[in-house]
Design an enzyme around this catalytic site. Structure first.
Site, PDB file in Angstrom:
ATOM      1  N   ARG A  37      35.957  38.176  14.071  1.00  0.00           N
ATOM      2  CA  ARG A  37      36.056  37.241  12.662  1.00  0.00           C
ATOM      3  C   ARG A  37      35.437  38.222  11.323  1.00  0.00           C
ATOM      4  NH1 ARG A  37      33.409  31.474  12.548  1.00  0.00           N
ATOM      5  NH2 ARG A  37      31.821  32.583  13.379  1.00  0.00           N
ATOM      6  N   ARG A  88      25.501  17.885  15.661  1.00  0.00           N
ATOM      7  CA  ARG A  88      25.428  18.911  16.819  1.00  0.00           C
ATOM      8  C   ARG A  88      24.543  18.635  18.151  1.00  0.00           C
ATOM      9  NH1 ARG A  88      27.565  23.430  14.068  1.00  0.00           N
ATOM     10  NH2 ARG A  88      26.930  25.586  15.003  1.00  0.00           N
ATOM     11  N   ARG A  93      29.512  38.081  10.058  1.00  0.00           N
ATOM     12  CA  ARG A  93      28.316  37.208  10.399  1.00  0.00           C
ATOM     13  C   ARG A  93      27.514  38.129  11.325  1.00  0.00           C
ATOM     14  NH1 ARG A  93      30.112  31.089  11.080  1.00  0.00           N
ATOM     15  NH2 ARG A  93      28.469  31.242  12.529  1.00  0.00           N
ATOM     16  N   LYS A 110      36.993  25.326  13.619  1.00  0.00           N
ATOM     17  CA  LYS A 110      36.704  24.264  13.064  1.00  0.00           C
ATOM     18  C   LYS A 110      36.565  24.507  11.346  1.00  0.00           C
ATOM     19  CE  LYS A 110      32.605  23.915  14.778  1.00  0.00           C
ATOM     20  NZ  LYS A 110      32.681  24.883  15.899  1.00  0.00           N
ATOM     21  N   ARG A 157      25.179  31.279  21.708  1.00  0.00           N
ATOM     22  CA  ARG A 157      25.850  30.170  21.019  1.00  0.00           C
ATOM     23  C   ARG A 157      26.859  29.157  21.891  1.00  0.00           C
ATOM     24  NH1 ARG A 157      28.455  33.235  16.158  1.00  0.00           N
ATOM     25  NH2 ARG A 157      29.197  31.073  15.734  1.00  0.00           N
TER      26      ARG A 157
HETATM   27  P1  AP5 Z   1      36.546  29.450  12.575  1.00  0.00           P
HETATM   28  O1  AP5 Z   1      37.428  28.621  11.991  1.00  0.00           O
HETATM   29  O2  AP5 Z   1      35.616  30.331  11.947  1.00  0.00           O
HETATM   30  O3  AP5 Z   1      35.699  28.743  13.935  1.00  0.00           O
HETATM   31  P2  AP5 Z   1      34.471  27.586  13.589  1.00  0.00           P
HETATM   32  O4  AP5 Z   1      34.971  26.819  15.001  1.00  0.00           O
HETATM   33  O5  AP5 Z   1      34.188  27.195  12.618  1.00  0.00           O
HETATM   34  O6  AP5 Z   1      33.463  28.650  14.218  1.00  0.00           O
HETATM   35  P3  AP5 Z   1      31.909  28.901  13.910  1.00  0.00           P
HETATM   36  O7  AP5 Z   1      31.336  29.977  14.414  1.00  0.00           O
HETATM   37  O8  AP5 Z   1      31.810  28.850  12.256  1.00  0.00           O
HETATM   38  O9  AP5 Z   1      31.259  27.703  14.397  1.00  0.00           O
HETATM   39  P4  AP5 Z   1      29.816  27.429  14.889  1.00  0.00           P
HETATM   40  O10 AP5 Z   1      29.752  25.913  15.100  1.00  0.00           O
HETATM   41  O11 AP5 Z   1      29.195  28.446  16.008  1.00  0.00           O
HETATM   42  O12 AP5 Z   1      28.929  28.036  13.340  1.00  0.00           O
HETATM   43  P5  AP5 Z   1      28.305  27.265  12.183  1.00  0.00           P
HETATM   44  O13 AP5 Z   1      28.780  27.998  11.258  1.00  0.00           O
HETATM   45  O14 AP5 Z   1      28.551  25.888  12.330  1.00  0.00           O
HETATM   46  O15 AP5 Z   1      37.479  30.506  13.489  1.00  0.00           O
HETATM   47  C1  AP5 Z   1      36.833  31.612  14.235  1.00  0.00           C
HETATM   48  C2  AP5 Z   1      37.891  32.546  14.199  1.00  0.00           C
HETATM   49  O16 AP5 Z   1      38.915  32.389  14.767  1.00  0.00           O
HETATM   50  C3  AP5 Z   1      38.236  33.109  12.814  1.00  0.00           C
HETATM   51  O17 AP5 Z   1      38.394  34.599  12.718  1.00  0.00           O
HETATM   52  C4  AP5 Z   1      39.752  32.563  12.579  1.00  0.00           C
HETATM   53  O18 AP5 Z   1      40.369  33.173  11.630  1.00  0.00           O
HETATM   54  C5  AP5 Z   1      40.240  32.431  14.152  1.00  0.00           C
HETATM   55  N1  AP5 Z   1      41.002  31.446  14.332  1.00  0.00           N
HETATM   56  C6  AP5 Z   1      41.016  30.126  14.079  1.00  0.00           C
HETATM   57  N2  AP5 Z   1      41.941  29.294  14.734  1.00  0.00           N
HETATM   58  C7  AP5 Z   1      42.744  30.190  15.213  1.00  0.00           C
HETATM   59  C8  AP5 Z   1      43.806  30.202  16.141  1.00  0.00           C
HETATM   60  N3  AP5 Z   1      44.568  28.842  16.128  1.00  0.00           N
HETATM   61  N4  AP5 Z   1      44.308  31.116  16.756  1.00  0.00           N
HETATM   62  C9  AP5 Z   1      43.708  32.324  16.531  1.00  0.00           C
HETATM   63  N5  AP5 Z   1      42.478  32.710  15.867  1.00  0.00           N
HETATM   64  C10 AP5 Z   1      42.191  31.613  15.113  1.00  0.00           C
HETATM   65  O19 AP5 Z   1      26.784  27.365  12.519  1.00  0.00           O
HETATM   66  C11 AP5 Z   1      26.143  28.471  12.558  1.00  0.00           C
HETATM   67  C12 AP5 Z   1      24.690  28.347  12.884  1.00  0.00           C
HETATM   68  O20 AP5 Z   1      24.061  27.524  12.117  1.00  0.00           O
HETATM   69  C13 AP5 Z   1      24.400  27.876  14.106  1.00  0.00           C
HETATM   70  O21 AP5 Z   1      24.429  28.654  15.310  1.00  0.00           O
HETATM   71  C14 AP5 Z   1      23.025  27.109  14.189  1.00  0.00           C
HETATM   72  O22 AP5 Z   1      22.004  27.802  14.113  1.00  0.00           O
HETATM   73  C15 AP5 Z   1      23.288  26.613  12.683  1.00  0.00           C
HETATM   74  N6  AP5 Z   1      23.629  25.280  12.585  1.00  0.00           N
HETATM   75  C16 AP5 Z   1      24.680  24.984  12.009  1.00  0.00           C
HETATM   76  N7  AP5 Z   1      24.881  23.452  11.968  1.00  0.00           N
HETATM   77  C17 AP5 Z   1      24.021  22.959  12.793  1.00  0.00           C
HETATM   78  C18 AP5 Z   1      23.414  21.618  13.226  1.00  0.00           C
HETATM   79  N8  AP5 Z   1      24.160  20.663  12.835  1.00  0.00           N
HETATM   80  N9  AP5 Z   1      22.381  21.390  13.699  1.00  0.00           N
HETATM   81  C19 AP5 Z   1      21.449  22.717  13.930  1.00  0.00           C
HETATM   82  N10 AP5 Z   1      21.890  23.840  13.712  1.00  0.00           N
HETATM   83  C20 AP5 Z   1      23.024  23.909  13.105  1.00  0.00           C
END
Ligand code: AP5
Length: 207
Positions: A121, A87, A154, A15, A165
């Site tokens: 990552r 979410r 992270r 994402k 997660r």
């Molecule tokens: P990346 O693009 O970083 O993936 P992502 O889907 O953004 O993963 P996140 O871990 O950031 O999502 P998340 O939903 O767990 O965390 P968030 O920060 O929102 O890619 C991942 C890796 O893969 C990278 O190394 C990239 O280079 C690689 N990659 C990408 N595409 C690729 C491909 N095609 N092929 C190979 N490699 C590839 O949330 C963190 C925390 O915040 C949550 O756990 C929660 O505690 C809180 N939080 C956030 N939003 C909310 C909400 N709405 N409600 C409640 N709590 C929330």
């Protein structure tokens, strides 16, 4: 082009990677709840201090904190890309009261690939660019290509927290796929393969 867009999918599906491209290339205002929360934790704001424990364990931050934050950020924006929000069904209902979502893009990736991606990552604390040690390494080891900052791992990207997660995702966020499908707003894009090819499919879905 679709104006109000939600990115769905499990942690690590890409994402953030795709949102960064869409923001740079297509002029969306990208709102990433994860980036906002991490900044709040770094700055030790009231929100950050409340959120930290949940984030470190891989749990979701309570709905009331997130919904209030996003209501303010979304107000008045025309072309928005929501990364990591909603979410939960409660968050999706709150969003629906404020704006009508034009498209929810679900990026589909299997668990083994997600664990590999997240444990390898590296992230930029300044501009939020994301890298992968083998799939997408920075030009200079440990340094962000975009802004030159030192990259970091992270706290929630350890294998045990990643597994939690994924479970939290299945219980709370997976139901949003059906939620948007029923509204006729869902498109699912396979998220394994070349980042540019995945982006081309997303771009086509937005037209
Ligand atoms: P990346 O693009 O970083 O993936 P992502 O889907 O953004 O993963 P996140 O871990 O950031 O999502 P998340 O939903 O767990 O965390 P968030 O920060 O929102 O890619 C991942 C890796 O893969 C990278 O190394 C990239 O280079 C690689 N990659 C990408 N595409 C690729 C491909 N095609 N092929 C190979 N490699 C590839 O949330 C963190 C925390 O915040 C949550 O756990 C929660 O505690 C809180 N939080 C956030 N939003 C909310 C909400 N709405 N409600 C409640 N709590 C929330």
């Amino acid at each position: 082009m679709k104006a109000k867009v939600v990115l769905l999918g499990p942690p690590g599906c890409g994402k953030g990677t795709q949102a960064e491209k869409m923001g740079d290339d297509l002029g969306y205002v990208k709102l990433s709840t994860g980036d906002m929360l991490r900044e709040a934790v770094r700055n030790q704001t009231e929100l950050g201090m409340k959120a930290k424990g949940y984030m470190d364990s891989g749990a979701l931050v309570p709905n009331d904190l997130i919904i209030g934050l996003m209501k303010e950020k979304i107000a008045g924006l025309d072309k928005i890309l929501l990364d990591g929000f909603p979410r939960t069904v409660e968050q999706a209902d709150a969003l629906a009261e404020q704006v009508e979502v034009d498209l929810a893009i679900n990026i589909d990736v299997d668990d083994a690939e997600l664990i590999n991606r997240l444990t390898q990552r590296r992230s930029c604390p300044e501009c939020n660019a994301v890298y992968h040690l083998t799939n997408k390494p920075p030009a200079k080891e440990g340094v962000c290509d975009k802004c030159g900052s030192q990259l970091y791992q992270r706290d929630d990207d350890t294998e045990a927290t990643v597994k939690n997660r994924l479970e939290v995702y299945r219980q709370n966020t997976f139901p949003l796929i059906e939620y948007y499908e029923k509204k006729g707003k869902l498109v699912t894009i396979p998220g394994v393969g070349d980042i540019e090819e995945i982006y081309a499919k997303i771009k086509a879905a937005l037209e």
